[in-house]
Design a protein around this motif. Structure first.
Motif, short mmCIF file in Angstrom:
data_model
loop_
_atom_site.label_atom_id
_atom_site.label_comp_id
_atom_site.label_asym_id
_atom_site.label_seq_id
_atom_site.Cartn_x
_atom_site.Cartn_y
_atom_site.Cartn_z
N LYS A 106 9.71 1.88 -7.78
CA LYS A 106 10.52 2.42 -8.86
C LYS A 106 10.30 3.91 -9.06
O LYS A 106 11.21 4.63 -9.50
N ASP A 107 9.08 4.39 -8.78
CA ASP A 107 8.80 5.82 -8.96
C ASP A 107 9.18 6.65 -7.73
O ASP A 107 8.93 7.85 -7.67
N GLY A 108 9.77 6.02 -6.71
CA GLY A 108 10.26 6.74 -5.54
C GLY A 108 9.29 6.84 -4.39
O GLY A 108 9.65 7.34 -3.31
N SER A 109 8.06 6.37 -4.55
CA SER A 109 7.08 6.45 -3.47
C SER A 109 7.32 5.34 -2.45
O SER A 109 7.78 4.25 -2.80
N GLN A 110 6.97 5.62 -1.19
CA GLN A 110 7.14 4.63 -0.14
C GLN A 110 5.95 3.67 -0.12
O GLN A 110 4.79 4.09 -0.25
N GLU A 111 6.24 2.40 0.07
CA GLU A 111 5.21 1.37 0.09
C GLU A 111 5.24 0.60 1.40
O GLU A 111 6.31 0.36 1.97
N ILE A 112 4.06 0.22 1.86
CA ILE A 112 3.90 -0.49 3.13
C ILE A 112 3.44 -1.91 2.83
O ILE A 112 2.54 -2.12 2.02
N ARG A 113 4.06 -2.87 3.51
CA ARG A 113 3.63 -4.26 3.35
C ARG A 113 3.60 -4.94 4.70
O ARG A 113 4.57 -4.89 5.47
N ILE A 114 2.47 -5.57 5.02
CA ILE A 114 2.37 -6.35 6.26
C ILE A 114 3.11 -7.67 6.05
O ILE A 114 2.96 -8.33 5.02
N MET A 128 0.87 -1.18 0.00
CA MET A 128 0.00 0.00 0.00
C MET A 128 0.90 1.23 0.00
O MET A 128 1.84 1.32 0.81
N VAL A 129 0.63 2.16 -0.89
CA VAL A 129 1.44 3.37 -0.98
C VAL A 129 1.19 4.25 0.24
O VAL A 129 0.04 4.39 0.70
N LEU A 130 2.26 4.82 0.78
CA LEU A 130 2.18 5.61 2.00
C LEU A 130 1.18 6.77 1.87
O LEU A 130 0.37 7.01 2.77
N GLN A 131 1.22 7.49 0.76
CA GLN A 131 0.32 8.63 0.58
C GLN A 131 -1.14 8.19 0.55
O GLN A 131 -2.02 8.85 1.10
N GLU A 132 -1.40 7.06 -0.09
CA GLU A 132 -2.77 6.53 -0.12
C GLU A 132 -3.22 6.16 1.29
O GLU A 132 -4.37 6.44 1.68
N CYS A 133 -2.33 5.56 2.05
CA CYS A 133 -2.64 5.20 3.43
C CYS A 133 -2.95 6.45 4.26
O CYS A 133 -3.91 6.48 5.04
N TYR A 134 -2.15 7.49 4.05
CA TYR A 134 -2.35 8.73 4.80
C TYR A 134 -3.71 9.35 4.50
O TYR A 134 -4.44 9.75 5.42
N HIS A 135 -4.07 9.43 3.23
CA HIS A 135 -5.35 10.04 2.86
C HIS A 135 -6.53 9.25 3.43
O HIS A 135 -7.50 9.85 3.92
N LYS A 136 -6.46 7.94 3.40
CA LYS A 136 -7.55 7.14 3.95
C LYS A 136 -7.63 7.26 5.46
O LYS A 136 -8.73 7.24 6.03
N CYS A 137 -6.48 7.37 6.11
CA CYS A 137 -6.48 7.57 7.56
C CYS A 137 -7.05 8.94 7.93
O CYS A 137 -7.77 9.07 8.93
N ARG A 138 -6.74 9.95 7.13
CA ARG A 138 -7.29 11.29 7.37
C ARG A 138 -8.81 11.29 7.20
O ARG A 138 -9.54 11.92 7.98
N GLU A 139 -9.29 10.59 6.19
CA GLU A 139 -10.73 10.52 5.96
C GLU A 139 -11.46 9.88 7.14
O GLU A 139 -12.60 10.25 7.45
N ARG A 140 -10.79 8.97 7.83
CA ARG A 140 -11.40 8.28 8.97
C ARG A 140 -11.02 8.92 10.29
O ARG A 140 -11.31 8.37 11.36
N PHE A 141 -10.33 10.07 10.25
CA PHE A 141 -9.91 10.82 11.45
C PHE A 141 -9.03 9.97 12.38
O PHE A 141 -9.11 10.06 13.60
#
Length: 351
Positions: free
Chosen positions: A326-334, A286-299
Motif C-alpha cells: 500500500k505504501d508503494g514499496s516492492q515486496e518479495i514472496r517465495i 520481504m521488502v525489496l530495500q530490506e533485502c538489498y541492504h542485507k545482501c550488501r552486508e553479506r557482500f
C-alpha cells in the motif's frame, strides 16, 4: 470417401509446404532467417492475416466455421498414429490453433508425460531446466559449454531410461522462438526417439527458421488447420511452462533443488536469505530495500540493479512473486509453502 478427401488434402498441403520450404531455404543462403522473418514487409503480412482472422470470426459464418473446426477435430486419431510412428506434427494456416491443440491434449494425451511451451514467451533456459526435472538430471559439475550440449545431454539421459518412456512436447507458436540455438535445441529434441512433438506456426514464412538439417530432424507432417479464430488469446494469455513433474507450475522439493543447483553461489545465498526471513517472521513477504541492504552486508550483490537481475531469474523459475504494498514499496514472496521451504533448507547448506 471422407478418408480419401482427407488424404488428398494432406498430400497437397505437404507438397505445397515442401516446395515452399525448399524454395525459401535455397533462396536465403545469403541472408539470415531471423532477418528475413523480422523484415517490415513480413510483419505487415502477418498483421493482415491477423486482421483477416478477426474480421471473419463473426456470427455470419458460425455454421461454416463450426464445420471447418469439426473437420480438424477428426484428425486427432491420425495425429496419434503419426506421433506413434516417429513423425512430428505441425499445424499452419490462418487463425489461432491454440484451442484446437489444447483440446487434442485433453482428448488424446491424458496420462502421458507432457511438456507445453509457448514460443512467444518461454526462454530456452526455462525449457532446459524443466527438461532437467523431467529427465531427473542433475546439473553437470562445471556446467555446460552451450545450450546445445545441455540439450544433447538431456536427450541422451532420456534415451538411457531416465524419466518417462515417452514425452509429448507441445509448442504453441514455434516460430515465436526466433533464435537459432533455440530452434536447434527443439530440433534435437524432436529427433530424440523418446520425444513426440506437436507444434503450431503462424508466420507466413515460418519455415525460414529451419535449414535442411533441422527439417530432417523435425520430420514434420504439415496440416493446414485454418480456423479463422482470433489471435487475441495467443497474444494475451500468460502461458505457464508445463512439465511432467509440475503441470500447474507447483514446485516439488526435487524441482526446486534442480533449479537452485544451477545458480551461482551468491544467488543460492540470496534465495536462502529470503527464505529464512519469510519463515522467521510472521510476515509472508520481504521488502525489496530490506533485502538489498542485507545482501550488501553479506557482500552478495554490489548494486540494486544486480539484485533485481537475480530476482528476475527467480521469477522466471516461478520461485518468487513480486508485488507493491500500500505504501508503494516492492515486496518479495517465495511461492513455496512453508513445509516445503523448511524441507528444502534442512537439506541444503549454502556456506
Amino acid at each position: 470417401m471422407k478418408k480419401g478427401r482427407a488424404a488428398s488434402r494432406k498430400r497437397i498441403s505437404e507438397e505445397q509446404v515442401a516446395l515452399s520450404c525448399s524454395k525459401v531455404v535455397s533462396d536465403s543462403s545469403s541472408t539470415s532467417s531471423s532477418e528475413e522473418l523480422d523484415s517490415s514487409s513480413e510483419n505487415e503480412q502477418e498483421c493482415i492475416r491477423m486482421d483477416k482472422a478477426r474480421l471473419l470470426e463473426d456470427d455470419r459464418y458460425t455454421e461454416e466455421l463450426s464445420a471447418l473446426y469439426e473437420d480438424h477435430q477428426k484428425l486427432y486419431s491420425y495425429w496419434n498414429f503419426l506421433l506413434s510412428h516417429d513423425f512430428n506434427v505441425i499445424l499452419h494456416g490462418v487463425g489461432s490453433k491454440r484451442q484446437l491443440i489444447e483440446e487434442y491434449r485433453n482428448h488424446s494425451l491424458q496420462g502421458e508425460a507432457q511438456m507445453v511451451i509457448n514460443g512467444r514467451s518461454t526462454t530456452l533456459h526455462q525449457i532446459l531446466v524443466t527438461l532437467d526435472g523431467i529427465s531427473h538430471q542433475k546439473q553437470k559439475r562445471g556446467g555446460f559449454k552451450s545450450h546445445l550440449e545441455h540439450c544433447n545431454d538431456i536427450c541422451q539421459a532420456m534415451v538411457d531410461g531416465n524419466g518417462p518412456c515417452r514425452l509429448f512436447i507441445v509448442v504453441h507458436n514455434i516460430d515465436g522462438l526466433r533464435n537459432e540455438t533455440g530452434q536447434q535445441c527443439l530440433a534435437q529434441l524432436a529427433k530424440c526417439p523418446v520425444v513426440h512433438m506437436l507444434a503450431s506456426t503462424d508466420h507466413v514464412n515460418g519455415c525460414l527458421l529451419w535449414d535442411h538439417t533441422m527439417l530432417s530432424y523435425f520430420n514434420w507432417i504439415w496440416f493446414d488447420c485454418t480456423t479463422y479464430k482470433s489471435y487475441h488469446d495467443d497474444q494475451t494469455v500468460d502461458y505457464t511452462l508445463q512439465g511432467h513433474a509440475s503441470v500447474d507450475s507447483t514446485h516439488t522439493l526435487e524441482s526446486v533443488s534442480l533449479v537452485i543447483n544451477t545458480l551461482t553461489s551468491n544467488a543460492q545465498k540470496i534465495f536462502e536469505l529470503i527464505a529464512r526471513q519469510q519463515l522467521d517472521q510472521s510476515q509472508s513477504t520481504m521488502v525489496l530495500q530490506e533485502c538489498y541492504h542485507k545482501c550488501r552486508e553479506r557482500f552478495l550483490v554490489s548494486s540494486e540493479q544486480a539484485l533485481t537481475a537475480q530476482l528476475t531469474e527467480f521469477k522466471d523459475h516461478r520461485l518468487i512473486t513480486m508485488s507493491r504494498s500500500k505504501d508503494g514499496s516492492q515486496e518479495i514472496r517465495i511461492t513455496l509453502d512453508s513445509d516445503l521451504l523448511k524441507q528444502f533448507l534442512a537439506q541444503h547448506q549454502f556456506d
